[in-house]
Design an enzyme around this catalytic site. Structure first.
Site, PDB file in Angstrom:
ATOM      1  N   LYS A  87       0.891  -1.274  -0.046  1.00  0.00           N
ATOM      2  CA  LYS A  87      -0.135   0.120   0.123  1.00  0.00           C
ATOM      3  C   LYS A  87       0.801   1.267   0.085  1.00  0.00           C
ATOM      4  O   LYS A  87       2.011   1.381   0.507  1.00  0.00           O
ATOM      5  CB  LYS A  87      -0.618  -0.025   1.331  1.00  0.00           C
ATOM      6  CG  LYS A  87      -2.065   0.786   1.273  1.00  0.00           C
ATOM      7  CD  LYS A  87      -3.211   0.600   0.155  1.00  0.00           C
ATOM      8  CE  LYS A  87      -4.584   0.657   0.720  1.00  0.00           C
ATOM      9  NZ  LYS A  87      -5.498  -0.161   0.731  1.00  0.00           N
TER      10      LYS A  87
HETATM   11  N1  GLU Z   1      -7.631  -0.171  -2.469  1.00  0.00           N
HETATM   12  C1  GLU Z   1      -8.338  -0.986  -2.675  1.00  0.00           C
HETATM   13  C2  GLU Z   1      -8.264  -2.075  -1.210  1.00  0.00           C
HETATM   14  O1  GLU Z   1      -8.019  -1.462  -0.197  1.00  0.00           O
HETATM   15  C3  GLU Z   1      -8.124  -2.165  -3.681  1.00  0.00           C
HETATM   16  C4  GLU Z   1      -6.719  -2.690  -3.769  1.00  0.00           C
HETATM   17  C5  GLU Z   1      -6.367  -3.384  -5.278  1.00  0.00           C
HETATM   18  O2  GLU Z   1      -7.312  -3.620  -6.062  1.00  0.00           O
HETATM   19  O3  GLU Z   1      -5.211  -3.788  -5.382  1.00  0.00           O
HETATM   20  O4  GLU Z   1      -8.567  -3.051  -0.856  1.00  0.00           O
END
Ligand code: GLU
Length: 429
Positions: free
Chosen positions: A114
């Site tokens: 992230k």
């Molecule tokens: N930001 C989204 C989450 O927290 C999607 C992450 C993604 O699709 O890689 O799950």
């Protein structure tokens, strides 16, 4: 510098503490292997970049971006990028760790990562956001890649931003690999290799889990009253699919306002208002504006936090009247808030299950790009439905097996898969 320090302290969310408390608890309950526990307690890589961008008025600003890669035992790091003032190393770590659990629980061939940039995108023009995004991508360099680490949308980032990332990444690699690199990010617009249905995937998944919750009680969502915190991608699409089930949206909160209407708020009218008002629900005529502090105590059956972390805490958990909290956001409930909810008998559909439709949609987009195919929306929604339903059933069964709550059992399902992989594969060298 004093003011900057004060701003940072105010923005700090403390999510890392929460995710580690959840992890330690689940590891104790299941008796996680001690070596695997040590590995998963740490993030693998933490990338912090500072990069300059020329603003529209000719001045130069230096931005700070993050990408934390927690674990890749099951596959490439996967997870979103958010553009928000609360982005810092603590929140990037916490959110990366949640992604490892989420992808493992969903049975995807991914690890967890992230990141993001510490900015309020509302303060920048579209041209500035494009330059910031492209320069951030360039700064991340070879730390991301379609088989290494695959970003996606998150808070305040969207398909357009993903298209700029894909284009910048592909343009800075050898021309011969341009189309082999399209899947360096997911959540792209349709014309840039995106997936039909990725936009609605998270909200759809939230409603799939809520339907499963209601069915277990021999009930349906018809006529159920619910409130949503955050009316971005997740909040809106959840409300859209809830309306199809006959549920009634009675309260909405975002940074721009808190709304209440016992007779129901039309999600389609509200999104039209928000789109026309700098993405804020404030000033919507179809509801009464109320004190933000009273939001979580509104009379309803279901609460859907779909904004930031640590929103349900010791300050407001006791006031919650709903029967269930469906965590559309990542980490919306802190440890103290959760203890109070459990005491009151409020059920929680944990984030790593509830909002996993998004990353499942991302996986389908990634497969589609790898195979140079275009899938139909019906197939996409069916696959999301199947994967979340399977995960939901495992969470319920594991909760029964360990006589524990759904968050802990969701962790156990995720951790068991990681533990098995480490045991079978061993540790290099
Ligand atoms: N930001 C989204 C989450 O927290 C999607 C992450 C993604 O699709 O890689 O799950």
């Amino acid at each position: 510098m004093e003011a900057v320090g004060a701003k940072k302290a105010q923005n700090r969310q403390g999510m890392y503490k929460v995710v580690m408390e959840q992890f330690e608890h689940a590891a104790d309950v299941m008796g996680l292997d001690a070596g695997v526990r040590k590995i998963l307690s740490q993030t693998n890589n933490e990338i912090v970049v500072h990069f300059p961008v020329k603003l529209d008025d000719g001045t130069i600003e230096v931005f700070t971006g993050y990408r934390v890669q927690h674990n890749n035992a099951l596959g490439p790091y996967k997870g979103g990028l958010r553009y928000h003032p609360t982005v810092d190393i603590d929140s990037a770590r916490a959110l990366a760790i949640w992604m490892t659990w989420k992808t493992s629980l969903a049975g995807l061939p991914y690890g967890g990562g992230k990141g993001g940039i510490e900015i309020d995108p509302k303060n920048y023009s579209l041209g500035e956001l494009e330059r910031i995004t492209r320069r951030f991508t360039y700064a991340l360099g070879d730390n991301i890649g379609p088989d290494l680490d695959i970003p996606a949308p998150d808070v305040n980032t969207n398909a357009q931003i993903m298209a700029w990332i894909a284009d910048t990444f592909s343009s800075t690699q050898s021309p011969s690999t341009r189309f082999a690199n399209l899947h360096v990010v997911t959540g792209k617009p349709l014309g840039a290799g995106g997936l039909e249905g990725r936009d609605r995937a998270t909200g759809y998944g939230v409603v799939v889990t809520l339907k499963a919750w209601a069915e277990r009680r021999n009930e349906s969502l018809q006529g159920k009253r619910y409130i949503v915190q955050g009316f971005g991608n997740v909040g809106y699409w959840t409300s859209h699919f809830m309306a199809q089930e006959g549920a009634i949206l009675v309260g909405v909160q975002d940074a721009g306002g808190t709304l209440y209407n016992a007779g129901g708020i039309d999600p389609e009218q509200l999104i039209a208002h928000s789109d026309a008002n700098n993405r804020s629900v404030g000033g919507f005529k179809g509801a009464e504006t109320i004190d933000p502090a009273t939001f979580f105590a509104l009379d309803c059956d279901i609460v859907v936090p779909a904004a930031l972390g640590n929103q349900i805490t010791a300050k407001n958990a006791a006031g919650i009247k709903a029967k269930v909290v469906a965590e559309g956001a990542n980490g919306p409930t802190d440890t103290e808030g959760e203890a109070i909810l459990r005491e009151k008998g409020v059920e929680i559909i944990p984030d790593i299950l509830c909002n996993s439709g998004g990353v499942i949609g991302s996986y389908i987009e990634w497969l589609q790009n790898k195979r140079a195919e275009y899938w139909k929306i019906e197939e996409v929604m069916k696959m999301i439905h199947e994967k979340i339903s399977t995960a939901f059933t495992s969470v319920v069964n594991t909760a029964n097996e360990f006589n524990t709550d759904w968050r802990t059992s969701a962790y156990i399902v995720a951790l068991r898969r990681l533990e098995k992989t480490y045991k079978e594969r061993g540790i290099f060298p």
